[in-house]
Design a protein around this motif. Structure first.
Motif, PDB file in Angstrom:
ATOM      1  N   MET A  21       0.846  -1.208   0.000  1.00 44.63           N
ATOM      2  CA  MET A  21       0.000   0.000   0.000  1.00 44.63           C
ATOM      3  C   MET A  21       0.872   1.246   0.000  1.00 44.63           C
ATOM      4  N   TYR A  22       0.405   2.224  -0.773  1.00 42.06           N
ATOM      5  CA  TYR A  22       1.096   3.506  -0.925  1.00 42.06           C
ATOM      6  C   TYR A  22       0.132   4.561  -0.393  1.00 42.06           C
ATOM      7  N   VAL A  23       0.449   5.109   0.771  1.00 42.05           N
ATOM      8  CA  VAL A  23      -0.506   5.891   1.554  1.00 42.05           C
ATOM      9  C   VAL A  23      -0.245   7.398   1.389  1.00 42.05           C
ATOM     10  N   CYS A  24      -1.317   8.163   1.300  1.00 40.09           N
ATOM     11  CA  CYS A  24      -1.238   9.644   1.225  1.00 40.09           C
ATOM     12  C   CYS A  24      -0.539  10.141  -0.034  1.00 40.09           C
ATOM     13  N   GLY A  25      -0.669   9.371  -1.113  1.00 40.11           N
ATOM     14  CA  GLY A  25      -0.175   9.841  -2.409  1.00 40.11           C
ATOM     15  C   GLY A  25      -1.198  10.737  -3.074  1.00 40.11           C
ATOM     16  N   SER A  26      -1.148  10.778  -4.399  1.00 39.72           N
ATOM     17  CA  SER A  26      -2.122  11.588  -5.138  1.00 39.72           C
ATOM     18  C   SER A  26      -3.514  11.028  -4.914  1.00 39.72           C
ATOM     19  N   THR A  27      -3.631   9.706  -5.097  1.00 34.88           N
ATOM     20  CA  THR A  27      -4.909   9.042  -4.920  1.00 34.88           C
ATOM     21  C   THR A  27      -5.462   9.290  -3.517  1.00 34.88           C
ATOM     22  N   GLY A  28      -4.602   9.234  -2.525  1.00 33.11           N
ATOM     23  CA  GLY A  28      -5.006   9.407  -1.125  1.00 33.11           C
ATOM     24  C   GLY A  28      -5.174  10.859  -0.703  1.00 33.11           C
TER      25      GLY A  28
ATOM     26  N   PRO B 130     -15.058  13.340 -12.830  1.00 38.82           N
ATOM     27  CA  PRO B 130     -13.820  13.651 -12.086  1.00 38.82           C
ATOM     28  C   PRO B 130     -13.269  12.328 -11.524  1.00 38.82           C
ATOM     29  N   PHE B 131     -12.006  12.005 -11.851  1.00 35.57           N
ATOM     30  CA  PHE B 131     -11.531  10.624 -11.718  1.00 35.57           C
ATOM     31  C   PHE B 131     -11.556  10.080 -10.281  1.00 35.57           C
ATOM     32  N   HIS B 132     -10.872  10.748  -9.367  1.00 35.66           N
ATOM     33  CA  HIS B 132     -10.797  10.166  -8.022  1.00 35.66           C
ATOM     34  C   HIS B 132     -12.135  10.179  -7.281  1.00 35.66           C
ATOM     35  N   PRO B 133     -12.931  11.261  -7.393  1.00 41.59           N
ATOM     36  CA  PRO B 133     -14.273  11.186  -6.794  1.00 41.59           C
ATOM     37  C   PRO B 133     -15.072  10.008  -7.369  1.00 41.59           C
ATOM     38  N   ALA B 134     -14.932   9.767  -8.682  1.00 47.31           N
ATOM     39  CA  ALA B 134     -15.659   8.644  -9.294  1.00 47.31           C
ATOM     40  C   ALA B 134     -15.125   7.316  -8.774  1.00 47.31           C
ATOM     41  N   MET B 135     -13.795   7.210  -8.634  1.00 47.16           N
ATOM     42  CA  MET B 135     -13.201   5.976  -8.097  1.00 47.16           C
ATOM     43  C   MET B 135     -13.727   5.702  -6.684  1.00 47.16           C
ATOM     44  N   LYS B 136     -13.857   6.754  -5.895  1.00 47.04           N
ATOM     45  CA  LYS B 136     -14.379   6.552  -4.535  1.00 47.04           C
ATOM     46  C   LYS B 136     -15.820   6.045  -4.576  1.00 47.04           C
ATOM     47  N   GLU B 137     -16.594   6.518  -5.557  1.00 47.79           N
ATOM     48  CA  GLU B 137     -17.967   6.002  -5.711  1.00 47.79           C
ATOM     49  C   GLU B 137     -17.931   4.516  -6.078  1.00 47.79           C
ATOM     50  N   VAL B 138     -16.989   4.137  -6.950  1.00 45.21           N
ATOM     51  CA  VAL B 138     -16.901   2.719  -7.332  1.00 45.21           C
ATOM     52  C   VAL B 138     -16.565   1.874  -6.096  1.00 45.21           C
ATOM     53  N   LEU B 139     -15.644   2.365  -5.280  1.00 40.16           N
ATOM     54  CA  LEU B 139     -15.333   1.627  -4.043  1.00 40.16           C
ATOM     55  C   LEU B 139     -16.588   1.480  -3.180  1.00 40.16           C
TER      56      LEU B 139
ATOM     57  N   GLY C 145      -0.727   1.951  -8.115  1.00 41.09           N
ATOM     58  CA  GLY C 145      -1.761   2.661  -8.856  1.00 41.09           C
ATOM     59  C   GLY C 145      -3.082   2.742  -8.138  1.00 41.09           C
ATOM     60  N   SER C 146      -3.921   3.624  -8.667  1.00 40.13           N
ATOM     61  CA  SER C 146      -5.233   3.868  -8.059  1.00 40.13           C
ATOM     62  C   SER C 146      -6.219   2.752  -8.383  1.00 40.13           C
ATOM     63  N   THR C 147      -6.179   2.234  -9.636  1.00 36.64           N
ATOM     64  CA  THR C 147      -7.240   1.301 -10.019  1.00 36.64           C
ATOM     65  C   THR C 147      -7.006  -0.104  -9.458  1.00 36.64           C
ATOM     66  N   TYR C 148      -5.850  -0.325  -8.796  1.00 41.66           N
ATOM     67  CA  TYR C 148      -5.647  -1.592  -8.088  1.00 41.66           C
ATOM     68  C   TYR C 148      -6.557  -1.650  -6.847  1.00 41.66           C
TER      69      TYR C 148
ATOM     70  N   PRO D 171     -16.734  11.461  -0.340  1.00 47.74           N
ATOM     71  CA  PRO D 171     -16.315  12.296  -1.472  1.00 47.74           C
ATOM     72  C   PRO D 171     -14.820  12.576  -1.389  1.00 47.74           C
ATOM     73  N   CYS D 172     -14.287  13.293  -2.381  1.00 46.49           N
ATOM     74  CA  CYS D 172     -12.950  13.864  -2.265  1.00 46.49           C
ATOM     75  C   CYS D 172     -13.093  15.265  -1.686  1.00 46.49           C
ATOM     76  N   ARG D 173     -12.000  15.763  -1.147  1.00 46.18           N
ATOM     77  CA  ARG D 173     -11.985  17.141  -0.668  1.00 46.18           C
ATOM     78  C   ARG D 173     -11.846  18.112  -1.819  1.00 46.18           C
TER      79      ARG D 173
END
Ligand code: NAY
Length: 297
Positions: A41-48, A253-262, A210-213, A271-273
């Motif tokens: 795990m890669y914590v507090c990166g762009s995705t985080g 918007p990519f990361h907000p959408a990824m969070k919805e998928v999760l 990566g984010s999509t993992y 949401p994202c900030r």
């Protein structure tokens, strides 16, 4: 120091609807990731959203991941900051709570002047946690700094005793190859563009962050397995599925959408900030329908 391998999730940071941290959701997220075959795990990166969190919040998120992972896989903590003093503080904290490695972007508001200055920045930062392996985080699309990364690794490697590798988040396979082969493979170079994993494997990658993992590790595992047994047609088919999935998510918007998928997978991440936009309920529905249409669910 052991090299990283396999699929490392750039973890999302669960938030409440009001934008506060939702640390209670970190253990279920970690269990989901480990259950899906993630190997780090890669914590507090762009995705985080590391850059959107305060220094205190970044420490809380790091502590919560360390606790939830409990040494089952390596945890790398991203500590990049415009203030190198804060970055040093975060690196020290990561070392104290037992992170397996620290990683950092360069400061990005003022652009780094040149390669020797970038070495100065990272030498200062990495020396705050001298016994913890350090991976420079190269992501020119977000930092706006696109200095010669091969030159940086050569010079930085000579100066920064604990620099063991690089998170390479760009799309230039030829440059990635050069990084992999510096001094006969002295550095652990980790790939960062999920939609090009197959090309990176062909070039010599042994690990990817990566984010999509977070949402599709088994699909990427199939790419690695097909590549390993030499079934290139299957490998390309699996990679194409990842490309289609990512294209579908990028309509929003990519990361907000990824969070919805999760969330759809049962791991509520909120949401994202700001400054990242929230998805409207209509967008979330369309995202779900479009993912169903490509058989993601
Ligand atoms: C991180 O620090 O969160 C990352 O690992 C970033 C990696 C991502 N690249 C970017 C530019 O954000 O996972 C990728 C990316 O989201 C994916 O390839 C989809 O484009």
């Amino acid at each position: 120091h052991e090299r990283l391998s396999g699929l490392i999730a750039a973890t999302y940071t669960p938030l409440k609807t009001n934008g506060d941290l939702n640390l209670d959701q970190i253990p279920p997220l970690v269990d989901h990731l480990l259950g899906s075959g993630v190997t780090g795990m890669y914590v507090c990166g762009s995705t985080g959203e590391g850059m959107s969190l305060s220094t205190g919040e970044r420490k809380q998120v790091t502590g919560a991941f360390m606790q939830a992972v409990n040494r089952r896989v390596p945890v790398i903590v991203q500590v990049g900051h415009n203030s190198l003093a804060d970055a040093r503080d975060l690196a020290q904290h990561a070392a104290e709570v037992g992170a397996d490695a620290v990683s950092a972007t360069c400061p990005s508001y003022f652009k780094v002047s040149d390669v020797p200055t970038l070495v100065d920045c990272m030498a200062d930062l990495a020396s705050a946690a001298p016994d913890t392996p350090f991976y420079y985080y190269h992501i020119p699309s977000l930092t706006g700094s696109s200095l010669d990364i091969v030159d940086f690794m050569r010079r930085g490697g000579d100066r920064i005793g604990n620099m063991v590798g690089l998170k390479y988040t760009d799309t230039k396979l030829h440059e990635f190859l050069e990084c992999l082969t510096i001094d006969d493979g002295r550095f652990d170079i980790v790939w960062g563009c999920d939609e090009m994993l197959l090309g990176a494997l062909a070039t010599g990658a042994n690990a990817a962050i990566g984010s999509t993992y977070n949402i599709a590790a088994p699909l990427y595992r199939q790419i690695i397995d097909a590549f390993t047994r030499g079934d290139m047609n299957a490998a390309r088919q699996h990679q194409l599925r990842s490309v289609q999935m990512i294209r579908t998510i990028y309509q929003f918007p990519f990361h907000p959408a990824m969070k919805e998928v999760l969330g759809m997978l049962g791991i509520e991440c909120g949401p994202c900030r700001l400054p990242q936009k929230r998805l409207s309920p209509g967008d979330t529905n369309r995202l779900m329908e479009d993912l169903q249409a490509i058989d993601f669910f």
